[in-house]
Design an enzyme around this catalytic site. Structure first.
Site, PDB file in Angstrom:
ATOM      1  N   GLU A 143      53.399  47.587  62.672  1.00 54.23           N
ATOM      2  CA  GLU A 143      52.253  48.029  63.476  1.00 54.23           C
ATOM      3  C   GLU A 143      51.666  49.327  62.975  1.00 54.23           C
ATOM      4  OE1 GLU A 143      53.050  51.100  64.823  1.00 54.23           O
ATOM      5  OE2 GLU A 143      55.078  50.683  64.056  1.00 54.23           O
ATOM      6  N   GLY A 285      56.665  53.357  60.713  1.00 59.35           N
ATOM      7  CA  GLY A 285      56.110  52.109  61.237  1.00 59.35           C
ATOM      8  C   GLY A 285      55.542  51.260  60.120  1.00 59.35           C
ATOM      9  N   GLU A 286      54.508  50.489  60.427  1.00 56.54           N
ATOM     10  CA  GLU A 286      53.833  49.583  59.472  1.00 56.54           C
ATOM     11  C   GLU A 286      54.700  48.382  59.102  1.00 56.54           C
ATOM     12  OE1 GLU A 286      52.693  51.648  55.864  1.00 56.54           O
ATOM     13  OE2 GLU A 286      51.522  53.171  56.934  1.00 56.54           O
ATOM     14  N   GLY A 287      55.961  48.376  59.525  1.00 57.28           N
ATOM     15  CA  GLY A 287      56.921  47.368  59.069  1.00 57.28           C
ATOM     16  C   GLY A 287      57.758  47.852  57.901  1.00 57.28           C
TER      17      GLY A 287
END
Lengths: 318, 318
Positions: A143, A285-287
């Site tokens: 995300e 984040g971001e994966g």
């Protein structure tokens, strides 16, 4: 999971030319994957990283070190291939898909009312559900959303109790005053929605956000398709926790890819009974944390499916 | 290391489009690598895994769950591509080289005398030194040698003190009685060589083994060639510890790839001031734990060298 495939994989694991248990968690990963993939000797094909982005009304409480416009700017960066998650997806051979959810229309400030209307929530869940490639061999949901560690902290507090201070952290890097504002926002959200937070879906709708709902939708879709999942950081894990609270065992197809530096994350993983594969101090984040763990799954499956048995290698047993 | 490259890499890291420090240890890995590689924006080319094998006279003390013949059998398995290390090297794109050191002539039982004569030691050091590909971008040195956790435990006790019980573990899977025999062998070795163990090279010669000396030679050669190293398990780390004891700082070009389940390994890493990248419960040797960490270095360098800066991505700073 497929019990026959799991059992056959366990039998294969016991026959491999190594001392019993000597590959540690790699053996557990391989058996877990084999059960979900329905194959005693699986390969990792087509891992998929899906990044969802959303904006948050709670940023009005000054809970982030970065302005909300960064969410949309980072989506452009994802699409141009310039973000950390792009590099990690490429490193581990994963495709990457990016879904920006109505960025021009942030959620409502959850200290004042529900973050999302029901149709917003349903749309976001569906975006997540439909983002999963049915042919993927592994899913990472990540995300981007300025303000979303505050939303995740509020969700965690609503789902598992505890003091708001237990669940908030520095996110992108707020100072002590910012940390205080985050805790105050969480407390105000819990107070505003008191009496409506027993239903995990209401927790998601009232305190969450579109990208968080989309991650929950993706993780649920992966479960139905029996695709193993690696959980990313605090926000992803908060999304996943909604599913576990709805239906215990709903995350059996998911491993915790890493434990981030956000202090609520370790607490949340412990509440879910998930031991992280990696602890590298990431908090982006971001994966990214889960993507880094793809390599561990690749290594585990390569060993499990590629090694010779004692018989094949003509190695003496102990 | 190259201070200018390190400083330039640190400046690049500070400009990347992410909150400061948000990639955690990946940032540290990238800067460490940049300094040793002499490049502010390095790529990981040609990682090399080198597996050394040797046999140990101390197996006469019944210190292993497996017979000595397994060392040679596993060398055949490495050469046929069937071992765990073969699968992991392939997964992370590393070449693999295998060097069997005089397997038909085990070292002497160190409880009775020196494991190696001086010429044996020098030959093994040279095999290790010459095994390093000068064009490799990263070195993993691994081992196979029935009985070698006992040799490593004796070396660790000689180099760092402490009770033999602190340094022995179950290795390939000995029972409590076997664990007692390992501790007794270590104690007997220390007693036999008392007065000769202040020189780390003598520790290696008297208590070590050919594959252990070869690993020390490879790690030293990598240092001279400024090639970064990932340390593997207990035995590899014991080999590396000889270099650190000879010359403090000799392992600055090495990171601990993982901490194994062998209890002495965590103790040894702490004595060397090395925090492991992974803790996955592996206890196989062969270089497997370090090979698994190659993916983390690849991820770190991909992020560092591939990400857009705030300026390039036109992302607002906080």
């Amino acid at each position: 999971p497929d019990a026959a495939a799991f059992d056959a994989a366990a039998a294969r694991n016991a026959a491999l030319a190594k001392p019993p248990g000597a590959l540690g968690r790699l053996e557990d990963i391989a058996l877990w994957y084999a059960g979900w993939a329905g194959s005693a000797r699986p390969q990792l094909h087509r891992p998929q990283v899906i990044v969802f982005a959303g904006n948050h009304g709670v940023t009005a409480r000054e809970v982030s070190a970065f302005p909300s416009e960064v969410t949309a700017q980072m989506v452009v960066n994802f699409e141009a291939g310039g973000a950390a998650i792009n590099q990690l997806a490429r490193t581990f051979g994963a495709r990457i898909d990016v879904h920006a959810l109505d960025l021009a229309r942030p959620t409502a400030d959850f200290t004042q009312g529900a973050a999302m209307e029901e149709d917003d929530l349903l749309t976001a869940l569906r975006v997540g559900w439909e983002a999963v490639d049915p042919g993927a061999g592994l899913i990472v949901a990540g995300e981007m959303g300025i303000g979303n560690t505050t939303a995740a902290a509020a969700m965690a507090a609503a789902l598992f109790g505890g003091n708001p201070r237990d669940w908030v952290g520095r996110g992108t890097g707020v100072d002590d005053a910012g940390l205080g504002r985050k805790a105050a926002a969480v407390a105000a959200g819990l107070a505003c929605h008191r009496g409506h937070l027993l239903d995990p879906i209401e927790v998601l709708r009232r305190l969450g956000g579109r990208e968080i709902a989309a991650m929950a939708g993706a993780i649920a879709a992966a479960r139905v398709a029996r695709i193993p999942v690696l959980l990313d950081g605090f926000i992803c894990t908060a999304a996943a926790a909604v599913l576990e609270r709805l239906s215990p065992g709903a995350l059996d197809h998911a491993l915790a890819g890493h434990c981030s530096d956000e202090p609520g994350h370790g607490r949340l993983l412990a509440a879910l009974g998930k031991e992280p594969l990696l602890q590298m101090g990431l908090r982006l984040g971001e994966g990214t944390g889960a993507a880094l763990a793809i390599g561990l799954v690749q290594g585990a499956l390569a060993c499990h499916s590629g090694m010779a048995t004692f018989d094949e290698a003509r190695v003496s047993t102990g």
